[in-house]
Design an enzyme around this catalytic site. Structure first.
Site, PDB file in Angstrom:
ATOM      1  N   ASN A   1       0.808  -1.218   0.000  1.00  0.00           N
ATOM      2  CA  ASN A   1       0.000   0.000   0.000  1.00  0.00           C
ATOM      3  C   ASN A   1       0.845   1.274   0.000  1.00  0.00           C
ATOM      4  O   ASN A   1       0.385   2.323   0.437  1.00  0.00           O
ATOM      5  CB  ASN A   1      -0.971   0.000   1.186  1.00  0.00           C
ATOM      6  CG  ASN A   1      -1.863  -1.223   1.182  1.00  0.00           C
ATOM      7  OD1 ASN A   1      -2.403  -1.602   0.130  1.00  0.00           O
ATOM      8  ND2 ASN A   1      -1.998  -1.868   2.330  1.00  0.00           N
ATOM      9  N   ARG A   2       2.045   1.153  -0.461  1.00  0.00           N
ATOM     10  CA  ARG A   2       2.963   2.285  -0.564  1.00  0.00           C
ATOM     11  C   ARG A   2       3.282   2.919   0.791  1.00  0.00           C
ATOM     12  O   ARG A   2       3.661   4.095   0.873  1.00  0.00           O
ATOM     13  CB  ARG A   2       2.410   3.358  -1.525  1.00  0.00           C
ATOM     14  CG  ARG A   2       2.268   2.874  -2.973  1.00  0.00           C
ATOM     15  CD  ARG A   2       3.610   2.396  -3.491  1.00  0.00           C
ATOM     16  NE  ARG A   2       3.599   2.043  -4.905  1.00  0.00           N
ATOM     17  CZ  ARG A   2       3.536   0.801  -5.369  1.00  0.00           C
ATOM     18  NH1 ARG A   2       3.410  -0.216  -4.533  1.00  0.00           N
ATOM     19  NH2 ARG A   2       3.586   0.556  -6.654  1.00  0.00           N
TER      20      ARG A   2
END
Length: 207
Positions: A185-186
């Site tokens: 999810n970065r």
């Protein structure tokens, strides 16, 4: 194109006291993972008026003094470092979802250090350093090969060859060293060592 990185979290308590020790840890892990040329790094330089250029070179040594690579001093990067010593290094270890970003200042190493390293290079690489006027415009590949062949004829395999006067080492003394670990999810970890008057400060950056 998008990848989800799944990695172990990188926290401040797990870091080494200094960036070079932490670099040594990650470099050993990159080598153990059999990455292709883990010592390959992108060196970015700039002219005094801020025009940047980048290229990949090979790190040849590192210690508490910094990171060392070798080049023709007349090359574009050599000329830009002479005019503007501030550089950036990037180690892009994609299979590990890791990268290391270094900013600092660059300067030439001593001739004794250059000579000692040059003696360890294969004979063909020694000849190549003499044959190539790096970054200069040439008419054809044949012209380059002809220079090399002429040098090879004059300097046989068993003959000593000294380092060219226009060729040598560059040491980058780090001012910041960022260790980047990719996550899902970065939500990546970015921990950066910053040099201070009393040592190193570690700060966390938002991904």
């Amino acid at each position: 194109m998008r990848e989800q990185y799944r990695s172990t979290e990188l926290d401040e308590e797990a870091l080494a006291a200094g960036p070079m020790e932490q670099f040594a840890r990650w470099f050993a892990e990159a080598a153990a993972a059999r990455l292709l040329e883990p010592n390959a790094m992108v060196v970015s330089t700039a002219t005094p008026d801020g025009r940047p250029s980048s290229r990949t070179v090979l790190l040849k040594r590192y210690d508490d003094r910094g990171f060392v690579f070798f080049t023709n001093y007349g090359s574009r990067k050599g000329r830009e470092i002479d005019a503007n010593p501030y550089v950036s290094l990037l180690f892009p270890w994609h299979p590990l979802a890791r990268q290391i970003v270094v900013t600092g200042s660059a300067s030439r190493v001593g001739r004794e250090e250059t000579a000692a390293y040059f003696r360890t290079r294969p004979h063909g690489s020694q000849l190549g350093a003499w044959a190539s006027e790096q970054s200069s415009v040439i008419g054809s590949r044949q012209e380059l090969v002809r220079r090399y062949d002429e040098l090879a004829a004059r300097h046989p395999q068993d003959g000593p060859l000294s380092a060219p006067p226009h060729w040598g080492g560059i040491r980058v003394v780090p001012e910041t060293v960022e260790f980047w670990q990719g996550h899902e999810n970065r939500l990546h970890d970015r921990l950066r060592y910053v040099r201070t008057d009393t040592g190193w400060r570690v700060e966390r950056l938002a991904p």
